[in-house]
Design an enzyme around this catalytic site. Sequence first.
Site, PDB file in Angstrom:
ATOM      1  N   CYS A   1     -14.421  -8.367  -7.729  1.00  0.00           N
ATOM      2  CA  CYS A   1     -14.976  -9.715  -7.528  1.00  0.00           C
ATOM      3  C   CYS A   1     -13.830 -10.737  -7.542  1.00  0.00           C
ATOM      4  O   CYS A   1     -13.914 -11.783  -8.169  1.00  0.00           O
ATOM      5  CB  CYS A   1     -16.042 -10.055  -8.572  1.00  0.00           C
ATOM      6  SG  CYS A   1     -15.452 -10.031 -10.269  1.00  0.00           S
TER       7      CYS A   1
ATOM      8  N   ALA B   1     -18.558   0.705 -15.085  1.00  0.00           N
ATOM      9  CA  ALA B   1     -19.944   0.370 -14.727  1.00  0.00           C
ATOM     10  C   ALA B   1     -20.567  -0.836 -15.426  1.00  0.00           C
ATOM     11  O   ALA B   1     -21.537  -1.392 -14.926  1.00  0.00           O
ATOM     12  CB  ALA B   1     -20.834   1.588 -14.963  1.00  0.00           C
TER      13      ALA B   1
END
Length: 444
Positions: free
Chosen positions: A379, A257
């Site tokens: 990403c 996270a």
Amino acid sequence: MKKNVRELALEGLLQVEKNGAYSNLLLNSLIEKNKLEGKDTGLLTEIVYGTIQRRDILDFYLQPFLRKKVEPWVRVLLRLSLYQMVFLDRVPAHAAIYEAVEIAKKRGHKGISSLVNGVLRSIQRQGVPSLDEIKNPAKRLAIETSHPEWLVEEWIRAYDLETARKMCEVNLLPPVPTARVNADKTTVEDVLDMLNHEGIEAKKGDLSEDAVQIKQGNAAHTRAFREGFLSIQDESSMLVARALGPEEGDTVLDSCAAPGGKTSHIAERLHGSGKVISLDLHQHKVRLIQEQVKRLDLHNVEAKALDARKAREHFEDETFDKILVDAPCSGFGVIRRKPDIKLGKSAADSEKLSHIQLAILEETAPLLKKGGRLVYSTCTIEQAENEKVVHAFLQSHPEFEWDLSVKDRLPKVLEPYVEKGEVQILPHYFLTDGFYIACLRKKV
């Protein structure tokens, strides 16, 4: 004695080269420590990022003018000076050369300052060598856009030469700063008003419904940011919480996270209900999540230090309604924002990471309730870390299937790019970060 901007740029670039320092963190530290402001901050940022972004072509341009091997600091000084001469219109060549010679005198001896002066003045007279002599298209593109050759070759294989070129070229453009509006507290229109009152020029985002694009100014220095009305986040990254589609009352696991952007977005979309359990391997990164959650005034998040590959030791099977695995990755989708990502990585890194990514999926999958939704995101634009990981997981987990409804939760403009339950956003599509999102459903 106070150092000037180019001396600080040299210092910072050497730290990136030698110690693998992150350019964004390093720049913040140099700016704060030396109390830079205004034009000096802009010039330092431009020189440091620009020299990293264009490193390979700068070396190509320097090569014919360097008769012998030079010390690392001299090469970096020549690079940053040549960057200004070739790529910065507002810096006169004579000023860049003068500053380089003065720094060389301070750091070295007369011979080094003479060498620096000679190399830069020769380039000024003769011009830089042409790329036309490089016949291999992958090599030429790699040098022209300063990307590792192996990476360019991989992108050409995975996509094609034209797509690889578009990605490489977009990575040289300055990133567009974007922020996510806290929909639990306010609206996009109200945030645009707040920013306008603080002298920040902004407009609605292009891709995400809760995004604003910053045209002028720094949103992170505003009251709107301090009081939790917005968070700094890229538009493609904002799509992850939408793909997950948390519903009020859900218990959600965010397994990797930090620094907390997606956790806080999920929590905002729960409107004070349910719970988000946020895990990260390192305690200092957990603190970043907690700081973010506190600033946004969210009370439905619990952050803890835990390796997601050991999650089943701490949670019962079928505990969560939704699970997000925003996996650790090579980050090749954010080169535009963090140009140092290009330095010192190899093809083997993606292979190593894919094993970690698959292990996290394997460990967290049993924690999802039947009928629940799992989103895997990165990403990066590496197929080894994206499609291959998810397809391998699906092969060994027949209890999971593609969640085809993800198309309905993503912006209409993305429809042509959604295949089954997955989407690969390449950086040139919308001038955002490159991002991969796969949405799976556990069969009932």
